[in-house]
Design a protein around this motif. Structure first.
Motif, PDB file in Angstrom:
ATOM      1  N   TYR A  78      12.529  -7.735  -2.373  1.00  0.00           N
ATOM      2  CA  TYR A  78      11.162  -7.645  -1.887  1.00  0.00           C
ATOM      3  C   TYR A  78      10.388  -6.482  -2.512  1.00  0.00           C
ATOM      4  CZ  TYR A  78      12.629 -10.730   1.987  1.00  0.00           C
ATOM      5  OH  TYR A  78      13.095 -11.749   2.758  1.00  0.00           O
TER       6      TYR A  78
ATOM      7  N   THR B   4       8.213  -4.134  -4.679  1.00  0.00           N
ATOM      8  CA  THR B   4       7.101  -4.423  -5.583  1.00  0.00           C
ATOM      9  C   THR B   4       6.980  -3.384  -6.684  1.00  0.00           C
ATOM     10  OG1 THR B   4       5.516  -3.127  -4.315  1.00  0.00           O
ATOM     11  CG2 THR B   4       5.774  -5.463  -3.703  1.00  0.00           C
TER      12      THR B   4
ATOM     13  N   ASP C 200       6.028  -0.857  -0.609  1.00  0.00           N
ATOM     14  CA  ASP C 200       7.418  -1.130  -0.225  1.00  0.00           C
ATOM     15  C   ASP C 200       7.761  -0.468   1.108  1.00  0.00           C
ATOM     16  OD1 ASP C 200       7.771  -2.630  -2.511  1.00  0.00           O
ATOM     17  OD2 ASP C 200       8.667  -0.990  -3.643  1.00  0.00           O
TER      18      ASP C 200
ATOM     19  N   HIS D 222       6.138  -2.468   3.840  1.00  0.00           N
ATOM     20  CA  HIS D 222       6.861  -3.728   4.059  1.00  0.00           C
ATOM     21  C   HIS D 222       8.083  -3.488   4.943  1.00  0.00           C
ATOM     22  CE1 HIS D 222       5.279  -5.949   0.213  1.00  0.00           C
ATOM     23  NE2 HIS D 222       4.395  -5.948   1.192  1.00  0.00           N
TER      24      HIS D 222
ATOM     25  N   PHE E 108       6.629 -12.110  -0.283  1.00  0.00           N
ATOM     26  CA  PHE E 108       7.250 -11.032  -1.050  1.00  0.00           C
ATOM     27  C   PHE E 108       7.799 -11.560  -2.372  1.00  0.00           C
ATOM     28  CE2 PHE E 108       8.665  -8.296   2.849  1.00  0.00           C
ATOM     29  CZ  PHE E 108       7.358  -7.941   3.083  1.00  0.00           C
TER      30      PHE E 108
ATOM     31  N   ASP F 293       3.655 -11.006  -4.018  1.00  0.00           N
ATOM     32  CA  ASP F 293       3.853  -9.573  -4.220  1.00  0.00           C
ATOM     33  C   ASP F 293       4.648  -9.305  -5.499  1.00  0.00           C
ATOM     34  OD1 ASP F 293       2.354  -8.811  -2.057  1.00  0.00           O
ATOM     35  OD2 ASP F 293       4.058  -8.431  -0.745  1.00  0.00           O
TER      36      ASP F 293
END
Length: 128
Positions: free
Chosen positions: A10, A12, A18, A21, A115, A119
């Motif tokens: 996930y 980025t 991050d 998230h 994600f 993303d």
């Protein structure tokens, strides 16, 4: 029970994104703690506020970078915010009794897809 699990996939490349998230996933997973209706509504409101603030950061980065896929990305953000509002409405009107299952179903799918696609593409195209 944990609805969502943070995965390195996930990431980025934007440390601020991050981090947010990961915090969003923790907040959503907090919905699985036993709670009464009022607490569930408050927690969903907190999640909505966190998500909305996070999206504002991502959208600012995209606008500042003149990101070509901004509109598509923002539309996906708007869909998630609407889903969270729908869940809140369901809890308030007693249409949803298993909020954990509802949240898991909607958010797991959305976060995993968002994600892993939008993303990730943002990260790739902006070179982070």
């Amino acid at each position: 029970m944990t609805a969502l699990e943070w995965k390195n996939d996930y990431k980025t490349g934007f440390s601020s994104i991050d981090h947010e998230h990961e915090q969003l996933i923790l907040a959503i997973n907090g919905m699985f703690a036993p709670a009464n209706k009022a607490r569930q509504i408050d927690t969903l409101g907190d999640i909505h506020a966190l998500v909305e603030a996070h999206f504002a950061l991502e959208e600012k980065i995209m606008r500042d970078s003149r990101y070509a896929d901004y509109v598509v990305h923002k539309q996906d953000h708007d869909r998630l915010l609407e889903d969270i509002r729908d869940i809140m409405d369901d809890v308030e009107s007693d249409r949803q009794t298993d909020i954990g299952a509802e949240l898991q179903e909607r958010m797991s799918s959305w976060f995993g897809n968002h994600f892993a696609t939008l993303d990730r593409d943002l990260h790739t195209k902006l070179g982070h």
